[in-house]
Design a protein around this motif. Structure first.
Motif, PDB file in Angstrom:
ATOM      1  N   GLY A 170       0.741  -4.594   6.330  1.00 37.86           N
ATOM      2  CA  GLY A 170       1.756  -4.702   7.371  1.00 37.86           C
ATOM      3  C   GLY A 170       1.340  -5.594   8.524  1.00 37.86           C
ATOM      4  O   GLY A 170       0.363  -6.347   8.454  1.00 37.86           O
ATOM      5  N   TYR A 208       4.058  -6.736  11.925  1.00 31.51           N
ATOM      6  CA  TYR A 208       5.457  -7.152  11.989  1.00 31.51           C
ATOM      7  C   TYR A 208       5.677  -8.165  13.109  1.00 31.51           C
ATOM      8  O   TYR A 208       4.705  -8.641  13.697  1.00 31.51           O
ATOM      9  N   ASP A 232      -0.549  -3.970  12.125  1.00 33.95           N
ATOM     10  CA  ASP A 232       0.466  -3.236  12.871  1.00 33.95           C
ATOM     11  C   ASP A 232      -0.090  -2.117  13.749  1.00 33.95           C
ATOM     12  O   ASP A 232       0.668  -1.342  14.330  1.00 33.95           O
ATOM     13  N   HIS A 234       0.788  -1.242   0.000  1.00 36.50           N
ATOM     14  CA  HIS A 234       0.000   0.000   0.000  1.00 36.50           C
ATOM     15  C   HIS A 234       0.818   1.290   0.000  1.00 36.50           C
ATOM     16  O   HIS A 234       0.263   2.361  -0.203  1.00 36.50           O
ATOM     17  N   HIS A 235       2.125   1.205   0.220  1.00 36.85           N
ATOM     18  CA  HIS A 235       2.957   2.418   0.117  1.00 36.85           C
ATOM     19  C   HIS A 235       3.500   2.638  -1.297  1.00 36.85           C
ATOM     20  O   HIS A 235       4.015   3.722  -1.591  1.00 36.85           O
ATOM     21  N   ASP A 264      -4.302  -0.585   7.977  1.00 38.51           N
ATOM     22  CA  ASP A 264      -2.905  -0.654   8.427  1.00 38.51           C
ATOM     23  C   ASP A 264      -2.617   0.631   9.227  1.00 38.51           C
ATOM     24  O   ASP A 264      -3.221   1.674   8.972  1.00 38.51           O
ATOM     25  N   THR A 265      -1.683   0.553  10.154  1.00 34.83           N
ATOM     26  CA  THR A 265      -1.439   1.714  11.023  1.00 34.83           C
ATOM     27  C   THR A 265      -0.738   2.868  10.309  1.00 34.83           C
ATOM     28  O   THR A 265      -0.722   3.990  10.805  1.00 34.83           O
ATOM     29  N   HIS A 266      -0.186   2.585   9.128  1.00 35.34           N
ATOM     30  CA  HIS A 266       0.462   3.631   8.321  1.00 35.34           C
ATOM     31  C   HIS A 266      -0.482   4.089   7.201  1.00 35.34           C
ATOM     32  O   HIS A 266      -1.297   3.303   6.710  1.00 35.34           O
TER      33      HIS A 266
HETATM   34 ZN   LIG Z   1       2.002  -0.526   8.242  1.00 35.55          ZN
END
Ligand SMILES: [Zn+2]
Length: 347
Positions: free
Chosen positions: A318, A320, A281, A156-157, A192-194
């Motif tokens: 993500g 981890y 994440d 996703h980035h 996702d957390t980002h």
């Molecule tokens: Zn993430």
């Protein structure tokens, strides 16, 4: 609920990662996918490999030259630089220019940061991760209510023409574009957390793919540069981007409140199909997390996403190597399966 996975996705083996001025072990390890794969087997999920849909659906999202670059980048680096660590460091930034013929120049050109080191298995891993997303989307197009794509590396980035944040091919965007062949309005919900910055950027000026990303405020947390709440899309995409930010330290109550805003926005958009960028994440014990998500919170999210009633491709992002990665994946996916079974009984 079927799960899709290809063992070749394990072939990318990054070693080090440069973060906040220091080298650290690279968090995006193949073991992440191994843990989730083994959890799926223990829980009797049918795991099937993807078919090969070729490069065309990847190139529907990514610059064809960018896709082609990755095929032999590792071999070119080794031929040119020997044993030196293949990390990009000559980035063009937002200015005029063109890709050079040098592997050093090209690696920087096609990367925004240093987080995707070239490894011998990188091409195979990112290609089959994208095919896993495409297989999940294909099955949803053929009538499956929900399919889980165990995509690794995550996606996703990734921008249309640059790697970012461990990601080279944007699996969720590729899946959403594939779903558009059957569904006129597709939503992507990124938990996702980002920030799902690559996904957001790819669809920023499109009104047919709605992107809602729930993440920690980028003012102080990666990805830093996109994901602010006043970014709402442009042109035909005006209003089709929603960023829901969390504060460091937020707990389940705050996370779920914002999540509910996201579900409402997807309903208001009139989505006919859904892609979930499924990161774990946000978990309190994830090594990259600054918020405090719990297993119960993931259970709630899973069930409420099923209850949206939309054909859905779950695409792994993500999450981890903290103590709860496998447990949270188990909670989320078994809750989804359980909720799907309840709906089948009712109808
Ligand atoms: Zn993430």
């Amino acid at each position: 609920m079927k799960a899709i996975f290809d063992e070749r996705q394990l072939l990318h083996t990054p070693e080090r990662y440069f973060r906040r001025g220091a080298y650290m072990p690279h968090p995006e390890q193949a073991e992440r996918a191994v843990l989730i794969r083994d959890m799926l087997k223990r829980n009797d999920f049918a795991i099937e490999p993807p078919r090969d849909f070729g490069e065309e659906p990847i190139k529907a999202i990514h610059d064809p030259d960018y896709v082609d670059f990755w095929k032999d980048a590792y071999q070119r680096w080794r031929a040119e630089a020997g044993d030196a660590e293949p990390i990009p460091n000559c980035h063009p930034g937002p200015r005029r220019g063109r890709p050079s013929s040098s592997i050093y120049g090209q690696l920087g050109w096609w990367a925004t940061d240093t987080s995707v080191p070239l490894t011998e298995g990188l091409w195979q891993a990112i290609y089959w991760s994208a095919q896993t997303a495409l297989e999940a989307a294909e099955r949803v197009k053929q009538g499956d209510r929900m399919v889980y794509g165990l995509c690794r590396p995550p996606g996703h980035h990734a921008l249309s023409n640059a790697s970012n944040g461990f990601c080279a091919f944007n699996n969720a965007a590729i899946a959403a574009q594939s779903l558009r062949a059957r569904f006129s309005k597709v939503a992507i919900l990124d938990i996702d957390t980002h920030t799902g910055n690559g996904t957001l950027d790819i669809f920023y000026e499109r009104g047919d793919v709605f992107v809602c990303s729930l993440h920690v405020d980028p003012a102080t947390y990666p990805t830093y540069y996109l994901g602010y709440e006043d970014e709402r899309g442009e042109g035909a995409g005006e209003g089709a981007t929603v960023n829901l930010t969390l504060k460091p330290g937020d707990g389940v109550e705050q996370i779920l409140a914002r999540f509910h805003e996201g579900l409402k926005a997807i309903g208001d958009f009139g989505a006919e199909a859904l892609v979930v960028s499924l990161g774990f994440d946000m978990a309190a014990d994830d090594p990259l997390s600054e918020v405090k998500m719990t297993a119960d919170g993931f259970d709630t999210m899973a069930r409420e996403i099923v209850r949206l009633g939309l054909p859905t491709a779950l695409i792994q992002e993500g999450g981890y190597l903290g103590p709860s990665l496998s447990d949270n994946a188990e909670t989320y996916l078994t809750a989804s399966r359980d909720e799907l079974a309840k709906l089948t009984l009712v109808s």
